[in-house]
Enzyme design. Structure first.
Site, short mmCIF file in Angstrom:
data_model
loop_
_atom_site.label_atom_id
_atom_site.label_comp_id
_atom_site.label_asym_id
_atom_site.label_seq_id
_atom_site.Cartn_x
_atom_site.Cartn_y
_atom_site.Cartn_z
CG HIS A 65 -1.74 -0.77 0.78
ND1 HIS A 65 -2.97 -1.83 1.86
CD2 HIS A 65 -2.98 -0.78 -0.65
CE1 HIS A 65 -4.34 -2.20 1.59
NE2 HIS A 65 -4.08 -2.33 -0.03
CG ASP A 67 0.04 4.24 3.50
OD1 ASP A 67 -0.93 3.17 3.13
OD2 ASP A 67 -0.98 4.00 5.21
#
Length: 300
Positions: A65, A67
């Site tokens: 992901h 982030d």
């Protein structure tokens, strides 16, 4: 002198805020520098923290992901820009090989640093060395994810009084440690058991066996607490933990210092995370802030 500390580079979750960068955590462990989940902006956060790219020896991704990985291009290019010597190893879920390739070569640059990719195929030990063993366990998230554990082997602590009683001193101490005996005196007679230190890194996940296995006996546990208990249903839906669940893990696993991080931007009062975790865990709790440092606790 060896240094064992966590340098917090970012503590936000999906969206950074004015006060929280995307994820980023550098564990300085003697001669090793393990960079966990470098999100967007990590290269600049290292500058603010006063940490050179040469301090990085391993890049460890839990999952893909954004982030947790969008800072990879900047870090990879900075390694070459600074002419970092010696191989830097990259660990990441093998299912994300294509993602890592795109991140690694996101733009044109002159690559001179040696980056060795070591994708994670399964649970187990990734690496061993003077630092101990680097292990991974599967987590429970909508995409494949792994948590990390660094385990130092147990050793012996020399007791000066016992050494003096047997007339052992100076260079003889080192010889005794290397050989296990000296003039009929065994190492066990002049030392006591010294437990190795443990570090655990747990990001996006629901509660699962892997979380507890990683946290077991950790001197320092870095763990996501994206949500508060009032939003437990959202946490479960999106594959995250609450602060209360993180506190439960720390309590049940005998953790010494608990570092909460990866906070949803929906919350404005960080103290609520501390208070919720403290309801079930009575040890040291750190609500992480960007650019703070957390020392690995002294040996037990």
């Amino acid at each position: 002198m060896s240094v064992r500390e966590l340098v917090v580079l970012g503590t936000g979750s999906q969206a950074p805020s004015r006060t929280r960068n995307h994820n980023g955590y550098l564990l300085r462990w003697d001669s090793e520098g393990l960079l966990f989940d470098p999100g967007e902006g990590t290269q600049r956060q290292l500058l603010f923290a006063g940490v050179p790219a040469s301090a990085i020896t391993r890049i460890c991704l839990t999952h893909f992901h954004g982030d947790h990985c969008l800072g990879v291009p900047g870090i990879v290019q900075r390694l070459s820009l600074d002419g970092v010597r010696g191989p830097v190893r990259a660990h990441y879920p093998a299912s994300g090989r294509d993602f890592f390739a795109r991140l690694r070569y996101a733009s044109v640059f002159h690559e001179v640093a040696e980056l060795l990719e070591e994708p994670i195929e399964a649970e187990g030990t990734l690496a061993t060395g003077p630092f101990g063993r680097l292990r991974v366990r599967r987590l429970d998230h909508p995409v494949e994810a792994f948590g990390y554990q660094l385990v130092e082997p147990d050793g012996r602590r020399m007791v000066p009084e016992l050494l003096a009683r047997h007339g052992i001193g100076g260079p003889e101490v080192g010889e005794l440690q290397r050989t296990g005996s000296l003039r009929g005196v065994s190492l066990a007679e002049v030392s006591v058991h010294r437990p190795g230190q443990r570090f655990a890194f747990v990001m996006d996940t629901r509660l699962c066996d892997g979380v507890f296995a990683l946290a077991e006996g950790a001197d320092l546990l870095v763990i996501e607490s994206t949500f508060l208990g009032e939003d437990a249903a959202l946490a479960s839906t999106y594959g995250h933990l609450t602060a209360g669940q993180a506190g439960r893990v720390a309590a049940e696993c005998g953790v010494r210092t608990l570092v909460l991080t990866h906070f949803s931007q929906r919350y404005t009062d960080p103290s609520r995370f501390h208070d919720e975790a403290a309801e079930v865990f009575d040890g040291k709790i750190v609500v992480a802030e960007d650019l703070t440092r957390v020392a690995v606790p002294k040996r037990r």
